[in-house]
Design an enzyme around this catalytic site. Structure first.
Site, mmCIF file in Angstrom:
data_model
loop_
_atom_site.group_PDB
_atom_site.id
_atom_site.type_symbol
_atom_site.label_atom_id
_atom_site.label_comp_id
_atom_site.label_asym_id
_atom_site.label_seq_id
_atom_site.Cartn_x
_atom_site.Cartn_y
_atom_site.Cartn_z
ATOM 1 N N ASN A 18 -22.106 -42.500 13.301
ATOM 2 C CA ASN A 18 -23.252 -42.014 12.523
ATOM 3 C C ASN A 18 -23.204 -42.554 11.085
ATOM 4 O O ASN A 18 -23.314 -41.812 10.119
ATOM 5 C CB ASN A 18 -23.303 -40.484 12.522
ATOM 6 C CG ASN A 18 -24.621 -39.944 11.991
ATOM 7 O OD1 ASN A 18 -25.589 -40.675 11.854
ATOM 8 N ND2 ASN A 18 -24.655 -38.668 11.671
ATOM 9 N N GLU A 44 -23.940 -46.790 16.264
ATOM 10 C CA GLU A 44 -24.691 -46.286 15.108
ATOM 11 C C GLU A 44 -23.942 -46.572 13.804
ATOM 12 O O GLU A 44 -23.733 -45.705 12.971
ATOM 13 C CB GLU A 44 -25.008 -44.789 15.248
ATOM 14 C CG GLU A 44 -26.262 -44.403 14.488
ATOM 15 C CD GLU A 44 -26.735 -42.971 14.750
ATOM 16 O OE1 GLU A 44 -27.734 -42.584 14.121
ATOM 17 O OE2 GLU A 44 -26.126 -42.256 15.567
ATOM 18 N N ASP A 157 -22.506 -44.240 23.305
ATOM 19 C CA ASP A 157 -23.291 -43.017 23.186
ATOM 20 C C ASP A 157 -24.475 -43.160 24.134
ATOM 21 O O ASP A 157 -25.423 -43.883 23.848
ATOM 22 C CB ASP A 157 -23.756 -42.846 21.738
ATOM 23 C CG ASP A 157 -24.695 -41.663 21.551
ATOM 24 O OD1 ASP A 157 -24.934 -40.930 22.523
ATOM 25 O OD2 ASP A 157 -25.199 -41.483 20.426
ATOM 26 N N ASN A 159 -26.473 -40.758 25.001
ATOM 27 C CA ASN A 159 -27.540 -39.829 24.617
ATOM 28 C C ASN A 159 -28.092 -39.061 25.821
ATOM 29 O O ASN A 159 -29.289 -38.740 25.875
ATOM 30 C CB ASN A 159 -28.667 -40.571 23.877
ATOM 31 C CG ASN A 159 -28.504 -40.479 22.370
ATOM 32 O OD1 ASN A 159 -28.279 -39.401 21.823
ATOM 33 N ND2 ASN A 159 -28.585 -41.618 21.689
ATOM 34 N N HIS A 256 -20.479 -36.834 16.057
ATOM 35 C CA HIS A 256 -19.819 -37.122 17.334
ATOM 36 C C HIS A 256 -18.308 -37.106 17.114
ATOM 37 O O HIS A 256 -17.833 -37.091 15.973
ATOM 38 C CB HIS A 256 -20.201 -38.515 17.849
ATOM 39 C CG HIS A 256 -21.628 -38.668 18.256
ATOM 40 N ND1 HIS A 256 -22.024 -38.805 19.563
ATOM 41 C CD2 HIS A 256 -22.765 -38.728 17.509
ATOM 42 C CE1 HIS A 256 -23.342 -38.945 19.613
ATOM 43 N NE2 HIS A 256 -23.820 -38.906 18.374
#
Length: 265
Positions: A18, A44, A157, A159, A256
């Site tokens: 992130n 990310e 990830d 999602n 995360h």
């Protein structure tokens, strides 16, 4: 070191940071120095290689490979690896996905590793539609790829929380992006076409094991009201090579946490 003529251990971390610059401010580099893995797959990143002082990574023995989004401060993937790859592939050839820096691939001998940041649909119908289209394209891509690369790893990830055991409140989130029936069905399809969720190989029935917690309320992570949306999946050819798989909720540089796979290849 990776040697193709003998069994070798590969320790793989997948971690949505992130924003790598924000993660570094929270101690990410110190954590890397604890040697959590040989191959660190990040999603990310929200940065380009030029935004980071990579010399500290190189001093730790990591080679670094980046695939960033064209839009600054958005999306992006990177791999830091102590095992030098034989080949690196940037993207999948799908234009919009590649413009968003969503997939990077590395070859280690006869093992192909894919590091992917799957789209989120939480911002509305347009992005949810993009997510469905991306999932379909990606499924076709990896299903074709594994004909050539039988030893295939997909980490990232996703999602998607696959089953009710993978989310703290399945009933309350039945209409939430990331736990929609169509998304969960896509996971079913992937795992019925020669791919395996490595965490569930090692921990088939463990509940309350999550890799993401909403940042809207500080108590969410404290009370472990999370989702398991970060995975490392492997093809049939690697299923019996899984030595260990874990989730590290106490590592806190992001919303995360890292997930881990130990393979003997």
């Amino acid at each position: 070191m990776f040697l193709t003529d003998q069994l070798t251990i590969m320790r793989i971390i997948s971690y949505n940071v992130n924003g790598i610059r924000a993660a570094i401010k929270k101690g990410f580099i110190d954590w890397l120095q604890s040697d959590p893995g040989d191959i660190i797959c990040l999603q990310e990143t929200k940065a380009e290689k030029s935004n980071i002082d990579c010399s500290v990574l190189n001093e730790m023995g990591y080679h670094d490979y980046w695939f960033s989004a064209q839009k600054k401060g958005y999306s992006g993937v990177a791999v830091f690896t102590k095992i030098k790859p034989d080949n690196v592939v940037y993207g999948t050839g799908h234009q919009v996905s590649d413009e968003e820096g969503r997939v990077i691939q590395l070859d280690f001998g006869d093992v192909r590793l894919i590091n992917a940041y799957f789209p989120s649909g939480t911002s509305g119908e347009v992005r949810q539609g993009f997510k469905y289209a991306w999932l379909d394209e990606f499924f076709d891509y990896v299903n074709e790829l594994k004909k050539k690369h039988q030893k295939l790893i997909i980490c990232g990830d996703y999602n998607i929380a696959h089953k009710e055991i993978d989310i703290h409140d399945p009933k309350g989130n039945k209409n939430s992006s990331g736990f929609l029936p169509e998304e969960r069905a896509w996971m079913d399809k992937l795992l019925s076409h020669g791919f395996h969720d490595t965490f569930r190989i090692v921990h088939p029935n463990e509940a309350h094991r999550y890799s993401w917690w909403s940042q809207r309320f500080p108590s969410v992570r404290l009370n472990n009201k999370g989702w398991r949306i970060d995975y490392i999946t492997v093809t049939d050819a690697l299923k019996n090579k899984v030595e260990d798989a874990e989730i590290y909720p106490d590592v806190k540089h992001s919303d995360h946490c890292p997930v881990y796979l130990k393979l003997k290849v």
